[in-house]
Scaffold this active site. Structure first.
Site, PDB file in Angstrom:
ATOM      1  CE  LYS A 173     -48.129  66.483  61.750  1.00  0.00           C
ATOM      2  NZ  LYS A 173     -49.242  67.437  61.903  1.00  0.00           N
ATOM      3  N   PRO A 202     -51.179  65.345  67.145  1.00  0.00           N
ATOM      4  CG  PRO A 202     -52.800  64.512  68.631  1.00  0.00           C
ATOM      5  CD  PRO A 202     -51.838  65.659  68.433  1.00  0.00           C
ATOM      6  CG  HIS A 301     -49.753  75.049  59.682  1.00  0.00           C
ATOM      7  ND1 HIS A 301     -50.291  74.694  58.463  1.00  0.00           N
ATOM      8  CD2 HIS A 301     -49.709  73.926  60.412  1.00  0.00           C
ATOM      9  CE1 HIS A 301     -50.570  73.404  58.485  1.00  0.00           C
ATOM     10  NE2 HIS A 301     -50.236  72.909  59.650  1.00  0.00           N
TER      11      HIS A 301
HETATM   12 MG    MG Z   1     -50.974  70.696  63.005  1.00  0.00          MG
END
Ligand code: MG
Length: 410
Positions: A173, A202, A301
């Site tokens: 991340k 990012p 996700h």
């Molecule tokens: Mg993402």
């Protein structure tokens, strides 16, 4: 079976350390709203929603008049009652619908003795692989946990997570520090774990041109995909045209209109399906079916889940025929959970799809009380503020990135 009541309770569950991202931070706890839907035969179905507080709880309670008397099995009717797209301009209820739909699928499963994934056509796999989700972290003020910024510190965290959980896929991340710092960390991770696969995200913090420059630099890595390096469908399309790495998004495509535009524009390769953002488990699965037919990749996700939402992600992963990537979860950063039996276990980087009926998880009443009290004593926080940089806010494309320790030393 008819719905007779709906309840919403906000909880705060601690993280091992605060997690940093391009728009701010998760301040050391996740704030979630637990939704309970009760039926006339005494069953209770569970749902979960991001955020919380009086307004979130009131938002769920305000839908009670839509729900009382509703048969939970009528899932498509529920969607149209609450999310009619011609009215959604005035009442964006996708995430509330998601929490209620989870609860209804849980109820139907409990009633019929089947699992939530069976309502999507059944399970194709019983274990879902996950990626290590590597965040730059602030140090926890009491435990001292966290504080990673440099390539060596991030590789050490990844080694620790791999040893504990068995991850074979690593996600960085990024977007907190300047892009070249993320590049240095990413290449160090790739060098430290030969044979594993990688992804960098990012959170759309970079301009198209910066995203192209970094994308070209990571081409030799065994990349799963290049996730949201920049923002918007057309920005992503331009990056894709210049970089030989598949692209992915959980920001530019979060509804069916955007998915249609993505296919028309040939904009992005892999769509990350979120059971909350898409408005429910069935909506995310439907989007996966569209992707399958148009040969777009999909993955699962994570928007920061406790065990109820994690269960929805596992059932989604079980039922998606075209799941070819490890899923994302923030889950291993949590210190605890509100479900019976404590946190679900990773074995060799995978979590088993729950075997019980419905979502297959049960609330732990004591933990619920403990973390509802923690919410009452600590309150919420804005996701898009950084507690250690109170004057900072994100501006695109001219970011004011934080400076990493390694740069200060140099
Ligand atoms: Mg993402």
């Amino acid at each position: 079976m008819k719905i007779v009541d709906v309840r919403a309770t906000t909880v705060a569950v601690p993280l091992e350390a605060p997690l940093r991202h391009s728009n701010g931070a998760h301040w050391g706890r996740f704030i979630r709203t637990i939704v309970e839907v009760e039926t006339d035969d005494g069953l209770v179905g569970l749902g979960e929603m991001g955020g919380g507080g009086e307004s979130a709880e009131a938002g769920i309670r305000a839908l009670k008049s839509y729900l009382v008397g509703h048969d939970p099995l009528q899932l498509e009717q529920l969607y149209w009652k609450i999310c009619n797209p011609t009215a959604s301009l005035y009442n964006n209820r996708a995430q509330m619908h998601a929490a209620l739909e989870f609860a209804c699928m849980d109820l139907v499963g409990k009633k019929l003795g089947i699992r939530a994934c069976d309502l999507l056509g059944g399970s194709l796999r019983e274990e879902i692989p996950f990626a290590s989700y590597l965040f730059y972290r602030y140090r926890h003020s009491q435990t001292g946990c966290g504080g990673e910024e440099t390539p060596d510190e991030m590789v050490a965290m990844a080694k620790d997570l791999k040893q504990q959980y068995g991850f074979r896929t690593h996600k960085l991340k990024g977007g907190v520090f300047p892009p070249d710092h993320d590049l240095e960390v990413y290449l160090a991770l790739a060098a430290a774990f030969p044979g594993d696969s990688f992804r960098i995200d990012p959170n759309a913090a970079w301009s198209v041109e910066e995203a192209i420059r970094i994308g070209r630099a990571i081409e030799p890595v065994r990349n799963d995909y290049y996730e949201d390096p920049t923002w918007g469908l057309d920005g992503m399309r331009r990056v894709r045209s210049m970089v030989r790495v598949p692209t992915a998004t959980n920001t530019a495509v979060v509804n069916f209109e955007q998915l249609a535009a993505c296919v028309h524009l040939d904009a992005i390769d892999v769509i990350l399906l979120d059971t909350t953002f898409w408005g429910g488990l069935r909506q995310a699965w439907k989007a996966g079916a569209v992707c399958e037919k148009f040969q777009r990749g999909v993955s699962v996700h994570s928007s920061g889940e406790l065990g109820i939402q994690l269960a929805t992600m596992l059932h989604l992963g079980a039922a998606l025929p075209n799941l070819a990537f490890a899923a994302d979860a923030h889950y291993h950063h949590l210190a605890d959970d509100i479900i019976e039996g404590g946190k679900m276990k990773y074995v060799e980087g995978k979590i088993a799809v729950p075997s019980g009926p419905g979502l297959g998880v049960t609330l732990d009443a004591e933990k619920m009380q403990q973390y509802a009290e923690l919410y009452r004593s600590t309150g919420g926080y804005p996701y898009d503020r950084d507690p250690h940089r109170p004057d900072w806010f994100a501006v695109v494309p001219e970011r004011r990135f934080a400076q990493p320790k390694s740069a200060n030393k140099g």
